[in-house]
Design an enzyme around this catalytic site. Structure first.
Site, PDB file in Angstrom:
ATOM      1  N   GLY A 181      33.319 -81.335  19.959  1.00  0.00           N
ATOM      2  CA  GLY A 181      34.451 -80.681  19.396  1.00  0.00           C
ATOM      3  C   GLY A 181      34.260 -79.394  18.540  1.00  0.00           C
ATOM      4  O   GLY A 181      34.890 -78.891  17.860  1.00  0.00           O
ATOM      5  N   GLY A 183      32.611 -76.512  19.316  1.00  0.00           N
ATOM      6  CA  GLY A 183      32.662 -75.344  20.006  1.00  0.00           C
ATOM      7  C   GLY A 183      33.844 -74.270  19.850  1.00  0.00           C
ATOM      8  O   GLY A 183      35.106 -74.887  19.461  1.00  0.00           O
ATOM      9  N   CYS A 186      36.738 -74.670  22.175  1.00  0.00           N
ATOM     10  CA  CYS A 186      36.821 -76.060  22.540  1.00  0.00           C
ATOM     11  C   CYS A 186      38.239 -76.606  21.844  1.00  0.00           C
ATOM     12  O   CYS A 186      38.193 -76.149  20.649  1.00  0.00           O
ATOM     13  CB  CYS A 186      35.864 -77.090  22.048  1.00  0.00           C
ATOM     14  SG  CYS A 186      36.099 -78.793  21.727  1.00  0.00           S
TER      15      CYS A 186
HETATM   16  P1  5GP Z   1      30.527 -72.108  20.882  1.00  0.00           P
HETATM   17  O1  5GP Z   1      28.860 -71.602  20.827  1.00  0.00           O
HETATM   18  O2  5GP Z   1      31.131 -70.853  21.718  1.00  0.00           O
HETATM   19  O3  5GP Z   1      30.872 -72.623  19.577  1.00  0.00           O
HETATM   20  O4  5GP Z   1      30.290 -73.412  21.540  1.00  0.00           O
HETATM   21  C1  5GP Z   1      29.697 -73.498  23.023  1.00  0.00           C
HETATM   22  C2  5GP Z   1      29.822 -75.057  23.463  1.00  0.00           C
HETATM   23  O5  5GP Z   1      31.214 -75.575  23.255  1.00  0.00           O
HETATM   24  C3  5GP Z   1      29.193 -75.330  24.714  1.00  0.00           C
HETATM   25  O6  5GP Z   1      27.972 -75.526  24.844  1.00  0.00           O
HETATM   26  C4  5GP Z   1      29.985 -76.719  24.969  1.00  0.00           C
HETATM   27  O7  5GP Z   1      29.260 -77.521  24.486  1.00  0.00           O
HETATM   28  C5  5GP Z   1      31.295 -76.625  24.452  1.00  0.00           C
HETATM   29  N1  5GP Z   1      32.562 -76.202  25.186  1.00  0.00           N
HETATM   30  C6  5GP Z   1      32.620 -75.229  26.141  1.00  0.00           C
HETATM   31  N2  5GP Z   1      33.560 -75.224  26.724  1.00  0.00           N
HETATM   32  C7  5GP Z   1      34.359 -76.288  26.414  1.00  0.00           C
HETATM   33  C8  5GP Z   1      35.636 -76.742  26.492  1.00  0.00           C
HETATM   34  O8  5GP Z   1      36.468 -76.368  27.624  1.00  0.00           O
HETATM   35  N3  5GP Z   1      36.095 -77.786  25.966  1.00  0.00           N
HETATM   36  C9  5GP Z   1      35.254 -78.679  24.960  1.00  0.00           C
HETATM   37  N4  5GP Z   1      35.570 -79.599  24.334  1.00  0.00           N
HETATM   38  N5  5GP Z   1      34.018 -77.893  24.787  1.00  0.00           N
HETATM   39  C10 5GP Z   1      33.649 -76.993  25.442  1.00  0.00           C
END
Ligand code: 5GP
Length: 357
Positions: A181, A183, A186
């Protein structure tokens, strides 16, 4: 029904207390680490920062640049065997690339093909990636992949609690990916209401992982996955005990990120989208099944040019943290760190006038 009363924390809820330090320059802070593993006999050395295995940043182009900095690229799941055959004609750097798979039958079939064609030996790492690492089927998949790839460094996730971290390592993984959660793309917290504040998740899972040792110098390791909005969040994750940092949005919007440059009102953007967004489900699986909701965002990220400048900034920021807390090596970050709980992390009222932004 039970309520846990202890407040859990995110990166934005804390700052790091400065400490007296004998370092004379930021140059003195070494960002490389050397790891032995619980299962795999390999030894890995490099800067333990990696891209997410997302379509926008887990790309061949990214690997060509990041490997020069001894950083890791976790490839997205959509490259085919033929794509890899082509890529490996001109790339030979197994320590800095990760092969990703899910736990569907097709994923296992493709892994077996990667093994029989010997392509899998171009990778030091294999990542078994599911949004919800609490499924029994996930543990079965880890056991199977360990059976098939005895000496690879196996990453598995995602989870956010200590007991599941331990189970995943004992099932066959060397490294546990932590985060449900946090991300930026996400929407799971909004849609499903499930999650765990990321700083606390990293502290608790790392503590559990590090407690599992094979008696020969190898022990369980963790990756902090997602929610790092600024370089300081990467530093905080290392201070919280994460052995590796993995993220997506901070690796997106660059020349080396996938996707077209889009122009809106004279400004340039590149797309960034969650792996469970409508966009990803339709582009890569042809449809969104009607029993599931999208749990990802699709955003246009301001275009940022080549990634080298960001990497220099990131390394500079981490070295700065090291000098403030008196850590000469990345390994010392958790030992030197004291977190202060805060009501407000940043002073932002001039941000909108920032000419360098
Ligand atoms: P960020 O670096 O953008 O904050 O987070 C990246 C991470 O978000 C990814 O490695 C993965 O764990 C998570 N993530 C990527 N796409 C999705 C999505 O569509 N839904 C969810 N629940 N998590 C995602």
């Amino acid at each position: 029904m039970r309520i846990e009363e202890e407040v859990k924390l995110d990166y934005a809820d804390v700052l790091l207390r400065p400490k007296r330090s004998t370092l004379s320059s930021r140059k003195d802070v070494n960002l490389e680490r050397k790891f032995s593993f619980y299962h795999s006999n390999k030894v890995w050395q490099g800067v333990p920062i990696m891209t997410a295995n997302m379509a926008t940043c887990g790309t061949f182009e990214m690997a060509k640049v990041l490997s020069k900095y001894k950083m890791i690229t976790t490839f997205h799941k959509y490259y085919t065997k033929d794509d890899y055959l082509e890529f490996f004609k001109n790339f030979n750097d197994p320590d800095y690339i990760v092969y990703t798979l899910g736990i569907r039958d097709e994923d296992i079939i493709k892994l077996k093909e990667m093994i029989s064609s010997n392509l899998i030996n171009n990778f030091s790492f294999i990542c078994i990636d599911v949004p919800n690492g609490y499924l029994e089927r996930f543990l079965d998949a880890i056991k199977l992949v360990r059976e098939l790839c005895k000496n690879h460094i196996i990453i598995a996730g995602n989870v956010v609690t200590n007991e599941m971290t331990e189970e995943i390592i004992l099932a066959g993984a060397d490294i546990v990916k932590v985060g449900i959660g946090p991300g930026s793309a996400c929407t799971t917290r909004r849609m499903a209401g499930v999650g765990y504040p990321q700083l606390s998740a990293v502290i608790e899972c790392s503590d559990a992982a590090h407690g599992i040792s094979n008696g020969k110098g190898g022990y369980g390791l963790t990756i902090a996955d997602g929610g790092q909005q600024y370089p300081s969040c990467v530093a905080k994750a290392f201070c919280a005990g994460a052995d590796f940092n993995l993220f997506g949005s901070m690796f997106s919007g660059f020349d080396e990120s996938a996707g077209e440059i889009v122009e809106r009102d004279g400004k340039k953007y590149k797309e960034y989208f969650g792996s469970s967004s409508n966009k990803a489900l339709i582009d890569f699986y042809g449809k969104k099944s009607d029993y599931r909701a999208s749990e990802g965002r699709y955003v246009l990220m301001p275009y940022k040019g080549p990634i080298d400048i960001f990497i220099q900034d990131l390394f500079g920021s981490l070295r700065s943290t090291g000098t403030y807390i008196g850590a000469r090596r990345l390994k010392e970050f958790p030992r030197r760190a004291t977190f202060i709980k805060v009501n407000r992390q940043l002073t932002t009222y001039l941000e909108k006038y920032d000419e360098e932004k």
